[in-house]
Scaffold this motif. Structure first.
Motif, short mmCIF file in Angstrom:
data_model
loop_
_atom_site.label_atom_id
_atom_site.label_comp_id
_atom_site.label_asym_id
_atom_site.label_seq_id
_atom_site.Cartn_x
_atom_site.Cartn_y
_atom_site.Cartn_z
N ARG A 189 41.62 -0.61 -93.80
CA ARG A 189 42.35 0.65 -93.67
C ARG A 189 42.91 1.09 -95.01
O ARG A 189 42.91 2.29 -95.34
CB ARG A 189 43.50 0.50 -92.66
N SER A 190 43.38 0.14 -95.80
CA SER A 190 43.92 0.47 -97.11
C SER A 190 42.84 1.00 -98.05
O SER A 190 43.08 1.91 -98.84
CB SER A 190 44.60 -0.76 -97.73
N LEU A 191 41.65 0.42 -97.96
CA LEU A 191 40.54 0.91 -98.78
C LEU A 191 40.17 2.34 -98.39
O LEU A 191 39.84 3.17 -99.25
CB LEU A 191 39.33 -0.01 -98.64
N ALA A 192 40.25 2.64 -97.09
CA ALA A 192 39.99 4.01 -96.64
C ALA A 192 41.04 4.96 -97.23
O ALA A 192 40.72 6.07 -97.67
CB ALA A 192 40.01 4.08 -95.12
N ALA A 193 42.31 4.53 -97.23
CA ALA A 193 43.36 5.35 -97.82
C ALA A 193 43.15 5.51 -99.32
O ALA A 193 43.37 6.58 -99.89
CB ALA A 193 44.73 4.71 -97.54
N MET A 194 42.70 4.43 -99.97
CA MET A 194 42.48 4.49 -101.42
C MET A 194 41.35 5.45 -101.74
O MET A 194 41.38 6.13 -102.78
CB MET A 194 42.16 3.08 -101.96
N ASP A 195 40.34 5.52 -100.88
CA ASP A 195 39.25 6.48 -101.09
C ASP A 195 39.82 7.90 -101.17
O ASP A 195 39.44 8.69 -102.03
CB ASP A 195 38.24 6.40 -99.94
N ALA B 65 49.56 14.69 -97.46
CA ALA B 65 49.20 13.51 -96.67
C ALA B 65 48.72 12.38 -97.57
O ALA B 65 49.07 11.22 -97.37
CB ALA B 65 48.11 13.88 -95.66
N ARG B 66 47.94 12.72 -98.58
CA ARG B 66 47.43 11.68 -99.49
C ARG B 66 48.55 11.08 -100.32
O ARG B 66 48.52 9.89 -100.66
CB ARG B 66 46.34 12.27 -100.39
N GLY B 67 49.54 11.89 -100.66
CA GLY B 67 50.64 11.40 -101.49
C GLY B 67 51.71 10.66 -100.71
O GLY B 67 52.52 9.96 -101.30
N ILE C 263 46.18 18.06 -83.07
CA ILE C 263 46.81 16.86 -82.50
C ILE C 263 45.81 16.07 -81.67
O ILE C 263 45.76 14.83 -81.72
CB ILE C 263 48.03 17.27 -81.65
N GLU C 264 45.00 16.80 -80.91
CA GLU C 264 43.99 16.13 -80.09
C GLU C 264 42.98 15.41 -80.97
O GLU C 264 42.53 14.30 -80.63
CB GLU C 264 43.27 17.16 -79.21
N ALA C 265 42.64 16.02 -82.11
CA ALA C 265 41.69 15.37 -83.03
C ALA C 265 42.28 14.08 -83.59
O ALA C 265 41.59 13.06 -83.69
CB ALA C 265 41.33 16.32 -84.17
N THR C 266 43.60 14.11 -83.95
CA THR C 266 44.22 12.88 -84.46
C THR C 266 44.23 11.81 -83.36
O THR C 266 44.06 10.62 -83.64
CB THR C 266 45.66 13.14 -84.94
N LYS D 39 38.34 8.88 -90.95
CA LYS D 39 38.32 10.05 -90.07
C LYS D 39 39.71 10.32 -89.50
O LYS D 39 40.13 11.47 -89.39
CB LYS D 39 37.31 9.82 -88.95
N SER D 40 40.40 9.26 -89.12
CA SER D 40 41.75 9.41 -88.56
C SER D 40 42.70 9.99 -89.60
O SER D 40 43.51 10.88 -89.29
CB SER D 40 42.26 8.06 -88.06
N GLN D 41 42.62 9.51 -90.85
CA GLN D 41 43.49 10.02 -91.90
C GLN D 41 43.17 11.47 -92.23
O GLN D 41 44.07 12.28 -92.49
CB GLN D 41 43.36 9.14 -93.14
N ALA D 42 41.88 11.83 -92.21
CA ALA D 42 41.50 13.21 -92.46
C ALA D 42 42.03 14.12 -91.36
O ALA D 42 42.48 15.24 -91.62
CB ALA D 42 39.98 13.32 -92.57
#
Length: 559
Positions: free
Chosen positions: A301-307, A117-119, A225-228, A186-189
């Motif tokens: 959102r991009s900064l969250a992804a970069m984290d 997911a991160r990649g 799925i419900e969590a996402t 949280k959404s990305q996790a």
């Protein structure tokens, strides 16, 4: 798991953008030129209306401005999109050292789906930031400034009314921005957790069905799925009002200016042309304001992804050892024939928990050592230490009398082979798998390795022989066939020391006896260390060691 500081993520984003500064500057120049043409249109439109010059050359000039603006915007967008694709490639390339050479123990802390997911999805968020984020902010701010100047010159009173409406709405939007990054993380996790759960189901369909676990796994996936959905809903509840507020502000400003402007035209404080120009310029003010605020949200959102990406990039890679101190030892390491292995007082701990204690063993060149013991005794851990995937508390492993800590990893691993317990195969052809560590190997050597593990009849009877396609995880071969293919792959690399982790666990007694006979013959060219639970390998062992609770003892007797 510690998360990289937010300031570090911003710094990394800035560095990524700097690497593509020429392309970004070119795109910015094109978009700003388009903005200049856009801001010229209200002025020309005002002249056309006030002079009633619908059939004059001014209309042609206005058309040229529209076409020129569209062309520059299109070229700017193309450059920007291409730069975004290059940026996402840069980010993915930056992950490769950590994924390919990161310390194994650190990589094992991540679930496979999380790394994927991160990649993939997280890096895509970085591209969106590049194509719609920072440049939208830069162009938007400059467009707002230019439009504001034009509006003030046209009618300062109307501008103050519009400014008040936009300023209030912008202040409301800014209250939502700080929460976007947090909820996006949280959404990305949650998406990564779903990816991991889905990977678990896709890779183990037989086990799940025969275990009667389909309903349990369905519930597990439904929960992910419900969590996402829940976290995505939270993020949407924060982001959706931004568009609604700005849309309301834009419509409100246009209506207010239209009504007030009509009054000012009636009072001869404003011409009809000026009102038309003001309304067009106001649209050019509102649109970039909305785009800028959306871009700010996108950057969050991009900064969250970069984290999340940074948590992979900061994984410490395996150290490259100096070649200088190794040159004098090269002749010892690369002397002809099998290699001798010696371990003296090795200890290893993980998370402050001792796993191996004072391990000592000597395996002469050309001999076979069997290492047996119950599950969890530390046998596979010892193999990982010999391969230098883990670092012992003290460097006590010697190959041909050379301390392995003084040998560059690539050279050291070039003389050892490892057959893993799960015997992984890779997608590609059978030839690709066999020649993986030695791509230039001849067909004669490939067939020799295949024959030595008793697979030649099988491979000869395959429709495509060595070119037979290997499915994901080698599903089109049995467990025993995968084990023997893995052994053949290691032999093709011509190791001086071969480590085998449960090499016969999935073989029938007859095939096991054939393979062990072949391994006995192989000891003339490489030293063998065999980890096993089964008694049969002891029959070919020159010496046998037993591991219990992280300690090792030598069992009398031998081949």
């Amino acid at each position: 798991m510690a998360r990289p500081p937010k300031s570090h993520s911003r710094s990394e984003l800035t560095q990524l953008l700097r690497r593509r500064k020429k392309a970004i500057a070119a795109s910015l120049g094109l978009l700003l030129s388009a903005t200049a043409l856009r801001l010229s249109q209200p002025v020309l439109l005002m002249e056309i209306v006030d002079l009633n010059a619908l059939a004059s050359p001014l209309m042609l000039a206005l058309a040229v401005l529209f076409v020129g603006q569209a062309a520059l915007s299109a070229f700017g967008a193309i450059v920007l999109q291409v730069t975004g694709e290059r940026l996402i490639a840069d980010v993915r390339l930056s992950l490769l050292p950590s994924i390919l050479t990161g310390r194994i123990l650190e990589l094992q802390r991540f679930r496979r789906g999380d790394i994927l997911a991160r990649g993939i999805s997280d890096t895509a968020a970085i591209r969106d930031m590049a194509t719609c984020g920072f440049l939208d902010i830069a162009v938007g701010v400059l467009t707002v400034v230019g439009a504001s100047v034009l509006l003030i010159i046209t009618d300062a009173v109307l501008y103050l009314v519009a400014l008040l409406i936009i300023a209030v709405s912008t202040a409301l939007v800014c209250t939502f921005l700080p929460r976007i990054r947090k909820e996006t993380q949280k959404s990305q996790a949650a998406t990564a957790a779903y990816s991991t759960a889905l990977d678990r189901v896709v890779t183990n369909p037989r086990t799940i069905r025969l275990s009667g676990a389909t309903i349990r796994e369905e519930r597990r996936l439904a929960g992910r799925i419900e969590a996402t959905y829940i976290y995505g809903k939270r993020a949407a509840r924060i982001e959706a009002p931004i568009s609604a507020i700005m849309e309301l502000a834009g419509h409100g400003a246009l209506v207010a200016i239209l009504l007030l402007g009509a009054v000012r035209v009636e009072l001869n404080l404003l011409t009809t042309g000026q009102l038309v120009a003001f309304l067009v310029a106001l649209v050019y003010l509102i649109m970039p304001t909305v785009s800028t605020l959306r871009a700010v949200a996108l950057v969050q959102r991009s900064l969250a992804a970069m984290d999340r990406i940074q948590s992979i990039r900061v994984i410490e890679t395996e150290e490259e050892r100096s070649q200088s101190s190794y040159r004098d030892l090269r002749c010892c390491l690369h002397q002809p024939g099998p290699a001798a292995l010696e371990i003296n007082g090795l200890s290893f701990s993980y998370n402050s928990t001792p796993l191996l204690q004072n391990i000592s063993m000597s395996v002469p060149a050309g001999s076979i050592a069997v290492l047996e013991g119950p599950t969890g005794a530390g046998k596979s851990t010892l193999l990982n230490l010999i391969c230098q995937f883990y670092e012992p508390n003290s460097e006590t492993i010697y190959i041909n009398g050379v301390d392995v800590s003084e040998i560059p990893l690539q050279d050291y691993r070039g003389i050892i082979g490892l057959v893993e317990q799960n015997a992984p195969l890779m997608q590609g052809s059978l030839r690709d798998n066999l020649a993986y560590a030695n791509p230039s190997v001849s067909d004669l050597e490939l067939w020799g390795a295949v024959s030595s593990v008793g697979l030649e009849p099988l491979v000869r009877n395959l429709p495509n022989g060595l070119e037979t396609s290997v499915d994901e995880s080698g599903e089109n071969f049995s467990g025993g066939e995968r084990q023997r293919i893995s052994i053949a792959r290691s032999l093709v690399a011509r190791p001086k020391l071969l480590l085998l982790d449960e090499p016969t666990s999935q073989l029938d007694p007859h095939t096991e006896a054939q393979l062990l006979s072949s391994l006995r013959t192989l000891s003339t060219s490489c030293t063998l260390v065999i980890v096993t639970h089964r008694p049969a390998p002891r029959a070919i062992a020159d010496q046998t060691f037993s591991m219990r609770e992280g300690e090792i003892t030598k069992i009398p007797g031998g081949y």
